[in-house]
Design a protein around this motif. Structure first.
Motif, short mmCIF file in Angstrom:
data_model
loop_
_atom_site.label_atom_id
_atom_site.label_comp_id
_atom_site.label_asym_id
_atom_site.label_seq_id
_atom_site.Cartn_x
_atom_site.Cartn_y
_atom_site.Cartn_z
N GLU A 117 0.84 -1.19 0.00
CA GLU A 117 0.00 0.00 0.00
C GLU A 117 0.87 1.24 0.00
OE1 GLU A 117 -3.95 -0.52 2.43
OE2 GLU A 117 -2.32 -1.49 3.55
N ILE A 118 1.86 1.27 0.87
CA ILE A 118 2.74 2.43 0.96
C ILE A 118 3.57 2.59 -0.31
CG2 ILE A 118 4.75 3.40 2.19
CD1 ILE A 118 2.08 3.72 3.66
N ARG A 119 4.02 1.50 -0.88
CA ARG A 119 4.76 1.58 -2.14
C ARG A 119 3.91 2.25 -3.22
NH1 ARG A 119 7.06 -4.64 -2.37
NH2 ARG A 119 9.00 -4.32 -1.20
N ALA A 120 2.66 1.83 -3.31
CA ALA A 120 1.76 2.37 -4.33
C ALA A 120 1.45 3.84 -4.08
CB ALA A 120 0.47 1.56 -4.37
N ILE A 121 1.16 4.19 -2.83
CA ILE A 121 0.78 5.56 -2.50
C ILE A 121 1.97 6.50 -2.68
CG2 ILE A 121 0.00 7.08 -0.64
CD1 ILE A 121 -1.53 4.61 0.47
N ALA A 122 3.15 6.04 -2.29
CA ALA A 122 4.33 6.89 -2.41
C ALA A 122 4.63 7.23 -3.87
CB ALA A 122 5.54 6.19 -1.78
N GLY A 123 4.17 6.40 -4.78
CA GLY A 123 4.35 6.68 -6.20
C GLY A 123 3.37 7.71 -6.73
N ASN A 124 2.37 8.06 -5.95
CA ASN A 124 1.34 9.01 -6.38
C ASN A 124 1.26 10.27 -5.51
OD1 ASN A 124 -0.60 7.70 -8.60
ND2 ASN A 124 0.09 6.08 -7.24
N ILE A 125 1.69 10.17 -4.26
CA ILE A 125 1.52 11.26 -3.31
C ILE A 125 2.86 11.59 -2.65
CG2 ILE A 125 0.45 11.94 -1.11
CD1 ILE A 125 -2.01 10.42 -1.95
N GLU A 126 3.21 12.86 -2.65
CA GLU A 126 4.45 13.31 -2.01
C GLU A 126 4.20 13.69 -0.56
OE1 GLU A 126 5.87 16.53 -4.41
OE2 GLU A 126 6.54 15.22 -6.04
N ASN A 127 5.28 13.91 0.17
CA ASN A 127 5.20 14.40 1.55
C ASN A 127 4.38 13.44 2.42
OD1 ASN A 127 5.95 16.33 3.46
ND2 ASN A 127 4.07 17.52 3.19
N LEU A 128 4.68 12.14 2.28
CA LEU A 128 3.91 11.09 2.93
C LEU A 128 4.47 10.77 4.31
CD1 LEU A 128 1.64 8.98 2.55
CD2 LEU A 128 3.35 7.46 1.50
N ALA A 129 3.56 10.57 5.27
CA ALA A 129 3.92 10.17 6.63
C ALA A 129 3.01 9.03 7.07
CB ALA A 129 3.82 11.34 7.60
N ILE A 130 3.45 8.30 8.10
CA ILE A 130 2.71 7.15 8.60
C ILE A 130 2.48 7.29 10.09
CG2 ILE A 130 2.74 4.64 8.93
CD1 ILE A 130 4.59 4.48 6.46
N ASP A 196 1.76 16.72 16.17
CA ASP A 196 1.60 18.01 15.51
C ASP A 196 2.66 18.27 14.44
OD1 ASP A 196 -0.66 18.55 16.94
OD2 ASP A 196 0.28 19.94 18.35
N CYS A 197 3.80 17.63 14.56
CA CYS A 197 4.86 17.79 13.56
C CYS A 197 4.45 17.24 12.19
CB CYS A 197 6.15 17.14 14.03
SG CYS A 197 6.00 15.36 14.34
N LEU A 198 3.35 16.50 12.15
CA LEU A 198 2.88 15.91 10.89
C LEU A 198 1.71 16.67 10.27
CD1 LEU A 198 2.84 12.10 11.82
CD2 LEU A 198 4.72 13.42 10.83
N ARG A 199 1.39 17.83 10.81
CA ARG A 199 0.20 18.55 10.34
C ARG A 199 0.30 19.00 8.88
NH1 ARG A 199 -4.00 19.66 13.52
NH2 ARG A 199 -3.78 19.31 15.77
N ASN A 200 1.50 19.15 8.37
CA ASN A 200 1.65 19.54 6.96
C ASN A 200 1.94 18.34 6.06
OD1 ASN A 200 4.24 19.02 7.90
ND2 ASN A 200 5.19 20.61 6.64
N LYS A 201 1.71 17.13 6.59
CA LYS A 201 2.01 15.91 5.85
C LYS A 201 0.73 15.26 5.32
CE LYS A 201 6.46 15.85 6.99
NZ LYS A 201 7.58 15.88 6.00
N ASN A 202 0.91 14.37 4.35
CA ASN A 202 -0.16 13.50 3.88
C ASN A 202 -0.02 12.18 4.64
OD1 ASN A 202 -1.15 15.30 1.82
ND2 ASN A 202 0.72 14.84 0.70
N ILE A 203 -1.00 11.85 5.46
CA ILE A 203 -0.83 10.80 6.46
C ILE A 203 -1.58 9.52 6.10
CG2 ILE A 203 -1.25 10.18 8.88
CD1 ILE A 203 -0.87 13.13 9.56
N PHE A 204 -0.85 8.41 6.20
CA PHE A 204 -1.45 7.08 6.13
C PHE A 204 -1.51 6.53 7.55
CE2 PHE A 204 -1.53 2.50 5.72
CZ PHE A 204 -2.39 2.28 4.65
N VAL A 205 -2.69 6.10 7.98
CA VAL A 205 -2.88 5.55 9.32
C VAL A 205 -2.97 4.03 9.22
CG1 VAL A 205 -4.36 5.47 11.36
CG2 VAL A 205 -4.09 7.62 10.10
#
Length: 278
Positions: A117-130, A196-205
């Motif tokens: 899932e993360i491999r696929a998402i990282a190929g489409n979305i930048e600034n990714l966090a988990i 809070d350090c992730l507030r500007n990130k695109n987050i996968f939970v």
């Protein structure tokens, strides 16, 4: 012509149209690398059946399931015994979901399903966090000589998104070296404000259900006493609702180890509340 009515095997409250949906629920019935108690491959089917025992309304978030606009795509079918091909199937399908401008909600299955899932998402979305809820660190390099293991999934994900973009919650089991790695990269958090350090990130939970205490979640592959209760998990979700959640998964229910069905009911409710913040 048949007149029915017929029982629905999809999630209650779903949008029948993939095209019009915002979130795609994807069943991932894979448990090929489980190191203790197998059986999480049966979770997606059992969770769907149990969903019909839920109310459509969440009092925690004052929303209905219909407000979430999710489509249940069903379960992927995997070639038994072939981990690499199974992971490739997940990655291919999740990549299509994001190309179509949607989010995935993966229903496992073991925790290794998070990696493709993360491999696929990282190929489409930048600034990714988990944001990782779990009893276990999952930071090994390998387990019994096998790198593709549920015990190593977050280590692999960290190599993709960077360990500075991972926050781990509920961890209480792992090797000394894994805890040292958490300390080195400051991935472990104990208070919601530390996210809070992730507030500007695109987050996968990613939620491994053994983050919950064994008293309410005995039906899992590697149960660990000392976990949080359901309301505590929901409070973390409440804090995350104002973050940019771009995808999620819920993994590691092994329903047959809890003959009461309570673990499956808890898992289903966790999924409902997670949908509310997506």
């Amino acid at each position: 012509m048949l007149t029915g009515p017929f029982l629905d095997r999809n999630w209650m409250g779903e949008n029948k149209s993939y095209e019009d949906s915002k979130i795609v629920m994807l069943g991932l019935p894979f448990d090929g690398t489980v190191s203790y108690r197998p059986g999480s491959r049966f979770a997606p089917e059992q969770i769907r059946l149990a969903s019909w025992g839920l109310e459509e309304y969440s009092p925690y978030f004052n929303k209905h399931l219909e407000d979430c606009n999710f489509h249940d795509a069903g379960d992927l079918e995997f070639p038994l015994g072939n981990t690499v091909k199974s992971l490739d199937l997940i990655e291919k399908n999740v990549r299509e979901i994001y190309k179509d401008g949607k989010k995935v909600l993966g229903i496992g299955g073991e925790h290794l399903v998070t990696l493709p899932e993360i491999r696929a998402i990282a190929g489409n979305i930048e600034n990714l966090a988990i944001v990782h809820f779990d009893a276990h660190t999952d930071l090994r390099e390998e387990y019994l000589g096998e790198a593709l293991s549920h015990s190593a999934v977050i280590r692999h994900c960290g190599n993709i998104v960077g360990f500075n973009n991972i926050k781990q919650i509920g961890i209480r089991s792992g090797m000394k070296e894994e805890f040292e790695l958490m300390k080195k990269h400051k991935t472990y958090v104990s208070k919601p404000s530390e996210l809070d350090c992730l507030r500007n990130k695109n987050i996968f939970v990613t939620v491994d259900l053994d983050v919950l205490d064994t008293s309410i979640m005995p039906g899992t592959g590697t149960p660990e006493v000392g976990g949080m209760n359901f309301k505590e998990l929901v409070e973390w979700f409440r804090y995350l609702k104002d973050f940019n959640i771009i995808g999620a998964d819920v993994v590691e229910l092994a329903p047959d180890y809890d003959s009461t069905g309570a673990s499956t009911a808890v898992a289903t409710k966790v999924i409902r509340e997670l949908l509310m913040i997506m």
